[in-house]
Enzyme design. Structure first.
Site, mmCIF file in Angstrom:
data_model
loop_
_atom_site.group_PDB
_atom_site.id
_atom_site.type_symbol
_atom_site.label_atom_id
_atom_site.label_comp_id
_atom_site.label_asym_id
_atom_site.label_seq_id
_atom_site.Cartn_x
_atom_site.Cartn_y
_atom_site.Cartn_z
ATOM 1 N N ASP A 7 0.886 -1.159 0.000
ATOM 2 C CA ASP A 7 0.000 0.000 0.000
ATOM 3 C C ASP A 7 0.925 1.210 0.000
ATOM 4 O OD1 ASP A 7 -2.241 1.656 0.215
ATOM 5 O OD2 ASP A 7 -2.207 1.583 2.404
ATOM 6 N N GLU A 67 -1.169 -1.464 -4.787
ATOM 7 C CA GLU A 67 -2.414 -0.731 -5.007
ATOM 8 C C GLU A 67 -2.224 0.232 -6.172
ATOM 9 O OE1 GLU A 67 -5.292 0.662 -1.882
ATOM 10 O OE2 GLU A 67 -4.434 2.573 -2.490
ATOM 11 N N ASP A 140 -2.529 0.956 7.340
ATOM 12 C CA ASP A 140 -1.747 0.779 6.111
ATOM 13 C C ASP A 140 -1.261 -0.664 5.968
ATOM 14 O OD1 ASP A 140 -1.487 3.737 5.297
ATOM 15 O OD2 ASP A 140 -0.786 3.711 7.372
#
Length: 185
Positions: A7, A67, A140
């Site tokens: 991420d 991502e 996260d």
């Protein structure tokens, strides 16, 4: 298959390693790579690169799922996120690892069944899927784990489909092209 989910972010880059196959996932490790907001961006990117190197070499992952960066309201946040994602791609390429991107809505749909799920729903399902009392912290890290699960469940099937389609395309004769050999005497 060991998947490293990333991420991306400059301040907090979430990372999570999952051992998974479609319908099954086991958490191996989760955390964040942090950099101070006041540090120069090139040094922050270097710190993220070193952190990702450590995660990849320590866990011997098979694939990296990142991502997909999308435009938000704050352009500076998007730029930093894209830079961190680029570093993740670079480190993966250096190790010869395939890289796959998943949108936030793809991850939400894979984990919860709805591409519109909120963070709390995703974290609850991550904990259930992994049979944990709670989702990894901070958020996260949980997001990175969700990416890794998403790729374990969806990415492998999508890749098999793409490979099969590519194989079918190369092994099938082209339409409208005929070849004949005629002996002229």
């Amino acid at each position: 298959m060991l998947v490293l989910g990333v991420d991306p972010g400059l301040t907090r880059c979430g990372v999570g390693v999952v051992d998974g196959t479609p319908g099954r996932a086991t958490l191996i490790d989760a955390g964040v790579i942090t950099t101070p907001a006041g540090m120069d961006t090139p040094l922050r990117l270097l710190a993220i690169e070193r952190g990702l190197e450590d995660w990849i070499t320590r866990h011997h992952v098979d694939v990296v799922a990142i991502e997909r960066v999308f435009a938000q309201h704050n352009l500076m946040t998007v730029v930093g996120t894209a830079q961190a994602a680029g570093v993740a791609m670079l480190v993966a390429a250096r190790h010869g690892l395939p890289v796959h991107h998943h949108t936030p809505s793809e991850v939400k749909a894979a984990i919860t069944g709805s591409g519109r799920a909120d963070k709390a729903q995703v974290q609850t399902m991550v904990a259930r899927i992994l049979k944990l009392d709670a989702a990894p912290k901070p958020a996260d890290a949980a997001d990175a784990v969700a990416l890794a699960i998403c790729h374990s469940w969806r990415g492998t099937a999508a890749q098999r489909y793409a490979d099969a389609a590519r194989l079918a395309q190369t092994s099938r004769p082209r339409r409208g092209v005929t070849t004949s050999v005629r002996k002229v005497t």
